[in-house]
Design a protein around this motif. Structure first.
Motif, PDB file in Angstrom:
ATOM      1  N   PHE A  95       0.817  -1.213  -0.078  1.00 30.73           N
ATOM      2  CA  PHE A  95      -0.117  -0.095  -0.153  1.00 30.73           C
ATOM      3  C   PHE A  95       1.072   1.188   0.072  1.00 30.73           C
ATOM      4  O   PHE A  95       1.984   1.281   0.885  1.00 30.73           O
ATOM      5  N   ASP A  96       0.337   2.188  -0.750  1.00 29.75           N
ATOM      6  CA  ASP A  96       1.015   3.452  -0.771  1.00 29.75           C
ATOM      7  C   ASP A  96       0.437   4.347   0.524  1.00 29.75           C
ATOM      8  O   ASP A  96      -0.603   4.825   0.343  1.00 29.75           O
ATOM      9  N   ILE A  97       1.312   4.757   1.433  1.00 28.44           N
ATOM     10  CA  ILE A  97       0.757   5.370   2.378  1.00 28.44           C
ATOM     11  C   ILE A  97       1.543   6.827   2.555  1.00 28.44           C
ATOM     12  O   ILE A  97       1.462   7.468   3.775  1.00 28.44           O
ATOM     13  N   GLY A  98       2.131   7.126   1.626  1.00 29.75           N
ATOM     14  CA  GLY A  98       2.844   8.563   1.630  1.00 29.75           C
ATOM     15  C   GLY A  98       2.098   9.774   2.107  1.00 29.75           C
ATOM     16  O   GLY A  98       2.691  10.556   2.835  1.00 29.75           O
ATOM     17  N   SER A  99       0.728   9.710   1.549  1.00 31.54           N
ATOM     18  CA  SER A  99      -0.232  10.837   1.819  1.00 31.54           C
ATOM     19  C   SER A  99      -0.736  10.865   3.440  1.00 31.54           C
ATOM     20  O   SER A  99      -1.429  11.727   3.423  1.00 31.54           O
ATOM     21  N   LEU A 100      -0.605   9.696   3.841  1.00 34.05           N
ATOM     22  CA  LEU A 100      -1.113   9.379   5.442  1.00 34.05           C
ATOM     23  C   LEU A 100      -0.080   9.711   6.485  1.00 34.05           C
ATOM     24  O   LEU A 100      -0.741   9.609   7.534  1.00 34.05           O
ATOM     25  N   VAL A 101       1.143   9.769   6.138  1.00 35.93           N
ATOM     26  CA  VAL A 101       2.109   9.718   7.161  1.00 35.93           C
ATOM     27  C   VAL A 101       2.645  11.104   7.463  1.00 35.93           C
ATOM     28  O   VAL A 101       2.384  12.120   6.488  1.00 35.93           O
ATOM     29  N   HIS A 102       3.377  11.494   8.507  1.00 35.17           N
ATOM     30  CA  HIS A 102       3.899  12.808   8.853  1.00 35.17           C
ATOM     31  C   HIS A 102       5.099  12.569   9.646  1.00 35.17           C
ATOM     32  O   HIS A 102       5.577  11.351  10.216  1.00 35.17           O
ATOM     33  N   ALA A 103       5.943  13.700   9.811  1.00 36.26           N
ATOM     34  CA  ALA A 103       7.070  13.304  10.644  1.00 36.26           C
ATOM     35  C   ALA A 103       6.723  13.229  12.125  1.00 36.26           C
ATOM     36  O   ALA A 103       5.985  13.607  12.521  1.00 36.26           O
ATOM     37  N   GLY A 104       7.670  12.332  12.802  1.00 32.27           N
ATOM     38  CA  GLY A 104       7.385  11.910  14.098  1.00 32.27           C
ATOM     39  C   GLY A 104       6.597  10.676  14.206  1.00 32.27           C
ATOM     40  O   GLY A 104       6.745   9.682  13.252  1.00 32.27           O
ATOM     41  N   GLU A 105       5.821  10.284  15.277  1.00 34.01           N
ATOM     42  CA  GLU A 105       5.062   9.194  15.487  1.00 34.01           C
ATOM     43  C   GLU A 105       3.929   8.882  14.654  1.00 34.01           C
ATOM     44  O   GLU A 105       3.162   9.957  14.560  1.00 34.01           O
ATOM     45  N   ASN A 106       3.907   7.874  14.067  1.00 31.80           N
ATOM     46  CA  ASN A 106       2.691   7.394  13.220  1.00 31.80           C
ATOM     47  C   ASN A 106       2.084   6.042  13.803  1.00 31.80           C
ATOM     48  O   ASN A 106       2.631   5.445  14.234  1.00 31.80           O
ATOM     49  N   ILE A 107       0.636   5.859  13.703  1.00 28.06           N
ATOM     50  CA  ILE A 107       0.057   4.964  14.198  1.00 28.06           C
ATOM     51  C   ILE A 107      -0.508   3.965  13.029  1.00 28.06           C
ATOM     52  O   ILE A 107      -1.173   4.627  12.202  1.00 28.06           O
TER      53      ILE A 107
END
Length: 234
Positions: free
Chosen positions: A105-117
């Motif tokens: 899965f392409d999750i590039g648009s759903l993540v950010h710098a720091g902690e991700n869940i």
């Protein structure tokens, strides 16, 4: 709404991944030979899913840096039996029910710098379970590796190589075709052949991402003389 929880503050227990849920103390392994697991329990038609369908809910956090966000970010599940839903930072990211094939899965648009869940809900049975019936133990869960993949935005997606002998073997043509992640004009690649004698032949890709090189008096591979050439594309 478990997918919106913080793993450190959730009421969940811990489980080892990759592993099957039953082997971690949740549920009972079931062995079935010539029957479906639900035969005699529920009158199902092909494609229907049994109501007695165990579910495993997973939570995991991971950290990304600002540099990571400059790349394409995918997540790959190499084996989940039998179906699962995926959420990233509380947003639905995808679904898969191919137990023994990789789901990416392409999750590039759903993540950010720091902690991700990361949240995954796994169902033991799905419509695809009708196609996976065989003589084996019925288990479920994330039983193969899960990998976070960070790739350069400009890269070679695929490479195909073909060789042709010319003039009765006096010459050989080596052709390489590259599929790029961007417009071919945005990347300049070099293709180098390293011969067994230490000689190097090189060229750059054309506007379509293709290469073509010719060898004089090529040394052909055989069982008696297993000569190999090294082809390098970068």
């Amino acid at each position: 709404d478990f997918w919106a929880m913080n793993p450190e503050r959730s009421p969940f227990g811990s489980i080892e991944v990759p592993s099957n849920v039953e082997l971690q103390g949740y549920g009972t392994p079931q062995y079935v030979n010539t029957m479906y697991p639900w035969d005699g329990l529920e009158p199902l038609k092909a494609g229907e899913v049994p109501q007695e369908n165990p579910v495993g809910s997973y939570l995991r956090s991971f950290v990304l840096t600002a540099e990571d966000l400059q790349k394409e970010i995918h997540i790959a599940f190499e084996g989940v039996q039998s179906a699962f839903f995926l959420w990233v930072n509380g947003t639905f990211a995808g679904y898969s029910e191919g137990s023994f094939t990789t789901a990416e899965f392409d999750i590039g648009s759903l993540v950010h710098a720091g902690e991700n869940i990361l949240a995954v809900r796994v169902f033991k049975y799905c419509s695809g379970s009708w196609l996976e019936d065989q003589d084996y133990w019925r288990l479920f869960g994330i039983f193969r590796n899960v990998s976070l993949l960070l790739r350069p935005r400009k890269r070679v997606l695929d490479l195909s190589i073909s060789t042709h002998l010319l003039h009765g073997g006096a010459e050989a043509e080596v052709a390489a075709r590259c599929t790029l992640s961007c417009a071919s004009g945005e990347m300049v690649l070099s293709c180098t052949i390293h011969t067994p004698g230490g000689k190097q032949l090189a060229c750059t890709n054309d506007s379509e991402g293709h290469f073509s090189l010719r060898l004089t008096a090529p040394l052909l591979w055989s069982a008696e003389t297993p000569t190999l050439y090294l082809l390098e594309v970068c």
